[in-house]
Motif scaffolding. Structure first.
Motif, PDB file in Angstrom:
ATOM      1  N   ARG A  37       0.837  -1.205   0.000  1.00 13.49           N
ATOM      2  CA  ARG A  37       0.000   0.000   0.000  1.00 13.49           C
ATOM      3  C   ARG A  37       0.867   1.248   0.000  1.00 13.49           C
ATOM      4  N   ASN A  38       1.914   1.257   0.828  1.00  9.81           N
ATOM      5  CA  ASN A  38       2.822   2.405   0.858  1.00  9.81           C
ATOM      6  C   ASN A  38       3.478   2.633  -0.500  1.00  9.81           C
ATOM      7  N   ARG A  39       3.903   1.539  -1.116  1.00 15.91           N
ATOM      8  CA  ARG A  39       4.554   1.650  -2.421  1.00 15.91           C
ATOM      9  C   ARG A  39       3.603   2.245  -3.450  1.00 15.91           C
ATOM     10  N   GLU A  40       2.355   1.767  -3.471  1.00 20.54           N
ATOM     11  CA  GLU A  40       1.385   2.268  -4.434  1.00 20.54           C
ATOM     12  C   GLU A  40       1.070   3.739  -4.191  1.00 20.54           C
ATOM     13  N   GLN A  41       0.998   4.135  -2.913  1.00 24.33           N
ATOM     14  CA  GLN A  41       0.721   5.530  -2.584  1.00 24.33           C
ATOM     15  C   GLN A  41       1.885   6.434  -3.006  1.00 24.33           C
ATOM     16  N   ILE A  42       3.101   5.954  -2.820  1.00 21.52           N
ATOM     17  CA  ILE A  42       4.273   6.723  -3.232  1.00 21.52           C
ATOM     18  C   ILE A  42       4.299   6.890  -4.749  1.00 21.52           C
ATOM     19  N   GLU A  97      10.821  14.835  -0.438  1.00 17.64           N
ATOM     20  CA  GLU A  97      10.106  15.015   0.831  1.00 17.64           C
ATOM     21  C   GLU A  97       8.646  15.361   0.588  1.00 17.64           C
ATOM     22  N   ASP A  98       8.376  16.179  -0.425  1.00 13.59           N
ATOM     23  CA  ASP A  98       6.991  16.542  -0.754  1.00 13.59           C
ATOM     24  C   ASP A  98       6.222  15.325  -1.256  1.00 13.59           C
ATOM     25  N   ILE A  99       6.908  14.479  -2.019  1.00 15.45           N
ATOM     26  CA  ILE A  99       6.256  13.268  -2.532  1.00 15.45           C
ATOM     27  C   ILE A  99       5.895  12.341  -1.380  1.00 15.45           C
ATOM     28  N   ALA A 100       6.817  12.170  -0.440  1.00 10.57           N
ATOM     29  CA  ALA A 100       6.545  11.325   0.717  1.00 10.57           C
ATOM     30  C   ALA A 100       5.369  11.879   1.513  1.00 10.57           C
ATOM     31  N   THR A 124      10.574   5.863   4.680  1.00 16.88           N
ATOM     32  CA  THR A 124       9.819   4.811   3.993  1.00 16.88           C
ATOM     33  C   THR A 124      10.022   4.906   2.495  1.00 16.88           C
ATOM     34  N   LEU A 125      10.008   6.136   1.978  1.00 13.40           N
ATOM     35  CA  LEU A 125      10.231   6.309   0.536  1.00 13.40           C
ATOM     36  C   LEU A 125      11.599   5.778   0.142  1.00 13.40           C
ATOM     37  N   PRO A 143      15.759   3.853  -3.445  1.00 17.04           N
ATOM     38  CA  PRO A 143      16.980   4.412  -2.860  1.00 17.04           C
ATOM     39  C   PRO A 143      17.405   5.765  -3.416  1.00 17.04           C
ATOM     40  N   ASP A 144      16.941   6.113  -4.618  1.00 13.19           N
ATOM     41  CA  ASP A 144      17.279   7.419  -5.170  1.00 13.19           C
ATOM     42  C   ASP A 144      16.196   7.855  -6.155  1.00 13.19           C
ATOM     43  N   ARG A 145      16.326   9.069  -6.651  1.00 14.10           N
ATOM     44  CA  ARG A 145      15.318   9.639  -7.557  1.00 14.10           C
ATOM     45  C   ARG A 145      15.178   8.820  -8.840  1.00 14.10           C
TER      46      ARG A 145
END
Length: 208
Positions: free
Chosen positions: A11-16, A34-37, A46-47, A52-54
């Motif tokens: 769920r966290n992954r899908e929300q991110i 940070e805004d995306i998280a 968590t992000l 691990p990176d953009r």
């Protein structure tokens, strides 16, 4: 072996991914993570655990978008009563999701590298096959104009990728109206009065 995520982690992954797709398209590929998280309702830690990176996040957003396109096309073919209905459902989904939006704002070299990845090519071939079935069958049924092909549909669904600044409150209405305008132009009834110049675009013409 592919990693199996717990329900909360999935769920966290899908929300991110959903937040990243929306914000990166709206504000550009360098928008703060940070805004995306925050928009996803998770902590920045968590992000970073998931991405691990953009670059990893951008890759995942594009990959997820391709998966959604393939799933939408195959589900439409399975559930709709005919090919034209399936095509309409697919076009409406693509317009509402703006799944091609991120591709329009990331670095051209990065986009090309992602486009040439074996898994991206595989997904694109599956999608092209599903769209090909919709096009052929809808044309055979007399519902879709005969002077279009898979490549034309691909270009159509990439027309609407970004929401105009300050018009977010009109988003749902704009999406719905644009989808119907696009579909009206694809109907067989439009062909005699509005013939298209040139020749139909095929899947290979647009890299499919």
């Amino acid at each position: 072996m592919a990693e199996t995520l717990r329900a909360d982690a999935l769920r966290n992954r899908e929300q991110i991914l959903a937040a990243a797709r929306r914000l990166l398209v709206e504000y550009g590929p360098d928008h703060p993570l940070e805004d995306i998280a925050r928009a996803a309702g998770v902590g920045i830690g968590t992000l970073y655990r998931r991405f691990p990176d953009r670059a990893a996040l951008v890759d995942a957003v594009i990959s997820n978008g391709m998966d959604q396109l393939v799933a939408a096309a195959e589900t439409a073919l399975d559930e709709e009563p005919d090919a034209w209905s399936a095509l309409c459902r697919f076009v409406r989904f693509c317009v509402s999701m703006r799944l091609g939006g991120l591709s329009s704002v990331i670095d051209a070299q990065r986009h090309e590298a992602i486009r040439l990845q074996p898994e991206t090519i595989r997904r694109r071939l599956v999608l092209t096959a599903a769209l090909g079935r919709m096009v052929r069958d809808a044309q055979a049924d007399g519902m879709l104009r005969t002077d279009v092909d898979v490549g034309d549909i691909g270009m159509v669904i990439n027309v609407h990728v970004r929401q105009s600044a300050g018009l977010a409150h009109l988003e749902a209405s704009v999406d719905a109206r644009l989808a119907e305008l696009l579909l009206a132009g694809l109907r067989a009834a439009a062909e005699p009065e509005f013939p298209l110049p040139g020749v139909p675009l095929t899947g290979p013409d647009i890299g499919g």
